[in-house]
Design an enzyme around this catalytic site. Structure first.
Site, PDB file in Angstrom:
ATOM      1  N   LYS A  71       0.814  -1.228   0.000  1.00 38.44           N
ATOM      2  CA  LYS A  71       0.000   0.000   0.000  1.00 38.44           C
ATOM      3  C   LYS A  71       0.850   1.282   0.000  1.00 38.44           C
ATOM      4  O   LYS A  71       0.512   2.245  -0.678  1.00 38.44           O
ATOM      5  CB  LYS A  71      -0.947   0.006   1.206  1.00 38.44           C
ATOM      6  CG  LYS A  71      -2.108  -0.989   1.077  1.00 38.44           C
ATOM      7  CD  LYS A  71      -3.013  -0.881   2.292  1.00 38.44           C
ATOM      8  CE  LYS A  71      -4.310  -1.617   2.070  1.00 38.44           C
ATOM      9  NZ  LYS A  71      -5.286  -1.342   3.122  1.00 38.44           N
ATOM     10  N   ASP A 108     -10.290   3.222   2.082  1.00 39.31           N
ATOM     11  CA  ASP A 108     -10.578   2.541   3.357  1.00 39.31           C
ATOM     12  C   ASP A 108     -11.456   3.405   4.267  1.00 39.31           C
ATOM     13  O   ASP A 108     -12.371   2.902   4.929  1.00 39.31           O
ATOM     14  CB  ASP A 108      -9.276   2.195   4.101  1.00 39.31           C
ATOM     15  CG  ASP A 108      -8.672   0.879   3.615  1.00 39.31           C
ATOM     16  OD1 ASP A 108      -9.400   0.076   2.990  1.00 39.31           O
ATOM     17  OD2 ASP A 108      -7.474   0.651   3.864  1.00 39.31           O
TER      18      ASP A 108
HETATM   19  P1  NAP Z   1      -1.034  -2.702  10.807  1.00 39.57           P
HETATM   20  O1  NAP Z   1      -0.655  -1.430  10.151  1.00 39.57           O
HETATM   21  O2  NAP Z   1      -0.100  -3.866  10.782  1.00 39.57           O
HETATM   22  O3  NAP Z   1      -1.399  -2.364  12.352  1.00 39.57           O
HETATM   23  C1  NAP Z   1      -1.675  -3.406  13.261  1.00 39.57           C
HETATM   24  C2  NAP Z   1      -2.212  -2.800  14.550  1.00 39.57           C
HETATM   25  O4  NAP Z   1      -2.508  -3.886  15.455  1.00 39.57           O
HETATM   26  C3  NAP Z   1      -1.200  -1.906  15.287  1.00 39.57           C
HETATM   27  O5  NAP Z   1      -1.900  -0.914  16.001  1.00 39.57           O
HETATM   28  C4  NAP Z   1      -0.540  -2.916  16.240  1.00 39.57           C
HETATM   29  O6  NAP Z   1       0.050  -2.322  17.371  1.00 39.57           O
HETATM   30  C5  NAP Z   1      -1.737  -3.734  16.668  1.00 39.57           C
HETATM   31  N1  NAP Z   1      -1.337  -5.049  17.174  1.00 39.57           N
HETATM   32  C6  NAP Z   1      -0.899  -6.110  16.457  1.00 39.57           C
HETATM   33  N2  NAP Z   1      -0.606  -7.137  17.290  1.00 39.57           N
HETATM   34  C7  NAP Z   1      -0.855  -6.686  18.548  1.00 39.57           C
HETATM   35  C8  NAP Z   1      -0.756  -7.291  19.850  1.00 39.57           C
HETATM   36  N3  NAP Z   1      -0.338  -8.548  20.005  1.00 39.57           N
HETATM   37  N4  NAP Z   1      -1.116  -6.548  20.926  1.00 39.57           N
HETATM   38  C9  NAP Z   1      -1.545  -5.264  20.775  1.00 39.57           C
HETATM   39  N5  NAP Z   1      -1.667  -4.639  19.575  1.00 39.57           N
HETATM   40  C10 NAP Z   1      -1.321  -5.354  18.478  1.00 39.57           C
HETATM   41  O7  NAP Z   1      -2.399  -3.271  10.203  1.00 39.57           O
HETATM   42  P2  NAP Z   1      -3.612  -2.430   9.574  1.00 39.57           P
HETATM   43  O8  NAP Z   1      -3.458  -2.380   8.107  1.00 39.57           O
HETATM   44  O9  NAP Z   1      -3.767  -1.180  10.345  1.00 39.57           O
HETATM   45  O10 NAP Z   1      -4.840  -3.422   9.859  1.00 39.57           O
HETATM   46  C11 NAP Z   1      -5.362  -3.596  11.174  1.00 39.57           C
HETATM   47  C12 NAP Z   1      -6.528  -4.575  11.105  1.00 39.57           C
HETATM   48  O11 NAP Z   1      -7.595  -3.995  10.346  1.00 39.57           O
HETATM   49  C13 NAP Z   1      -6.184  -5.897  10.409  1.00 39.57           C
HETATM   50  O12 NAP Z   1      -6.817  -6.949  11.095  1.00 39.57           O
HETATM   51  C14 NAP Z   1      -6.779  -5.741   9.023  1.00 39.57           C
HETATM   52  O13 NAP Z   1      -7.145  -6.984   8.441  1.00 39.57           O
HETATM   53  C15 NAP Z   1      -8.008  -4.912   9.338  1.00 39.57           C
HETATM   54  N6  NAP Z   1      -8.470  -4.133   8.180  1.00 39.57           N
HETATM   55  C16 NAP Z   1      -9.747  -4.326   7.788  1.00 39.57           C
HETATM   56  C17 NAP Z   1     -10.255  -3.593   6.726  1.00 39.57           C
HETATM   57  C18 NAP Z   1     -11.681  -3.815   6.315  1.00 39.57           C
HETATM   58  O14 NAP Z   1     -12.011  -3.475   5.164  1.00 39.57           O
HETATM   59  N7  NAP Z   1     -12.532  -4.322   7.180  1.00 39.57           N
HETATM   60  C19 NAP Z   1      -9.444  -2.659   6.046  1.00 39.57           C
HETATM   61  C20 NAP Z   1      -8.130  -2.468   6.482  1.00 39.57           C
HETATM   62  C21 NAP Z   1      -7.653  -3.229   7.569  1.00 39.57           C
HETATM   63  P3  NAP Z   1       1.616  -1.916  17.332  1.00 39.57           P
HETATM   64  O15 NAP Z   1       1.680  -0.584  16.647  1.00 39.57           O
HETATM   65  O16 NAP Z   1       1.984  -1.871  18.770  1.00 39.57           O
HETATM   66  O17 NAP Z   1       2.335  -3.003  16.587  1.00 39.57           O
END
Ligand code: NAP
Length: 279
Positions: A71, A108
């Site tokens: 992305k 998004d």
């Molecule tokens: P990302 O940039 O990798 O961010 C992941 C987030 O989760 C960060 O805030 C991270 O915290 C936190 N996290 C991961 N493991 C953790 C743990 N063990 N304990 C506490 N916090 C934890 O991912 P993203 O792109 O933002 O996506 C986040 C979620 O949204 C994913 O599940 C993705 O599939 C979903 N999503 C859904 C849609 C939809 O259309 N519904 C669209 C986009 C994303 P840290 O900063 O501390 O690592």
């Protein structure tokens, strides 16, 4: 010999890509509207992204969705970037323009808002503060959309506090950072509570935060959609919240790209949900 019209091609680029539901989504819309076109999943390694984006228009592609891990890189490779994609720092929808340029957008935030408007129609952004768990790429898109919609305050807690503070620096005074260990305190008086971490996803740990301060009647939504009913949503519902699952965000974020590539604004409804869920 008369030249046959070109059948438009679109797809999704990621690495890996097998998990993506976008092919079912766009395949459903193509069939529903009787459009002659194809939407294909493409596994492209990060080093190959520039070459892939240069070649795809020559092969008849009108655009692509972009997912993890491309992305941010896709945004940098684009020639024309929407304001919201620039603000979020990532692209999820690319359009290959006739002059050879790549136009990049991020839908998004639109997907997030449209899902809420559809499934929690009484909620309005100015109603009150939002509480947001997480500070990754998806959280950025959600914050940008909520601020545009007039939210008075967004409280954020993230395991890595520095990432939440970076969002506050980028988005300004309406963003208030809470400590991850006191994240439950954000819920007091919050009209909207959002899980934008990946916690609760199949194969990951649950989001284990105290929800005892969740307001009855608040809207609780999860960006995770596998499973549809996450432990966070189950508990929020048991505490009297109006819950909205994350699948609708995925469906709505796909609509602008489909319209640009195939010339038809698609509907997001129960039939769309069922098609993507394979029901
Ligand atoms: P990302 O940039 O990798 O961010 C992941 C987030 O989760 C960060 O805030 C991270 O915290 C936190 N996290 C991961 N493991 C953790 C743990 N063990 N304990 C506490 N916090 C934890 O991912 P993203 O792109 O933002 O996506 C986040 C979620 O949204 C994913 O599940 C993705 O599939 C979903 N999503 C859904 C849609 C939809 O259309 N519904 C669209 C986009 C994303 P840290 O900063 O501390 O690592």
């Amino acid at each position: 010999m008369t030249e046959l019209p070109r059948i438009p091609l679109a797809g999704v680029i990621g690495h890996p890509i097998a998990h993506s539901r976008s092919p079912q989504l766009h395949g459903h819309w193509l069939a529903r509207y009787g459009i002659k076109g194809h939407y294909v999943p493409m596994d492209v390694a990060p080093d190959d992204l520039p070459q892939a984006l240069a070649m795809l228009p020559k092969l008849g592609f009108v655009g692509v969705n972009v997912t993890i891990p491309h992305k941010e890189a896709a945004l940098k490779l684009a020639h024309v970037v929407t304001d919201r994609a620039a603000l979020i720092g990532a692209a999820n929808t690319l359009i290959f323009l006739k002059d050879g340029k790549i136009y990049a957008d991020n839908t998004d935030g639109v997907g997030f808002m449209s899902n809420l408007h559809q499934l929690a129609p009484k909620w309005q952004a100015p109603d009150g503060p939002a509480a947001l768990f997480g500070a990754g790429g998806a959280a950025r898109a959600v914050i940008a959309a909520l601020i545009e919609a007039g939210i008075p305050e967004i409280r954020i807690a993230n395991r890595t506090r520095l990432r939440a503070e970076a969002l506050q620096a980028d988005f300004g005074a309406r963003v208030v950072v809470y400590d991850w260990l006191r994240a439950g305190d954000m819920l007091q008086g919050a009209a909207l509570v959002i899980n934008a971490t990946s916690l609760g996803m199949t194969g990951k740990s649950d989001l284990r935060l105290p929800l005892d301060q969740l307001e009855v009647g608040a809207v609780a939504t999860d960006l995770v959609y596998t499973p549809l009913m996450t432990p966070f949503l189950i508990e929020a519902q048991s505490r009297g919240a109006h819950i909205v699952d994350g699948l609708g965000m995925l469906l709505h974020q796909g609509a602008p790209g489909f319209e640009r590539w195939f010339g038809q604004r698609p509907q997001v409804d129960d039939a769309t949900r069922s098609a993507v869920l394979g029901q």
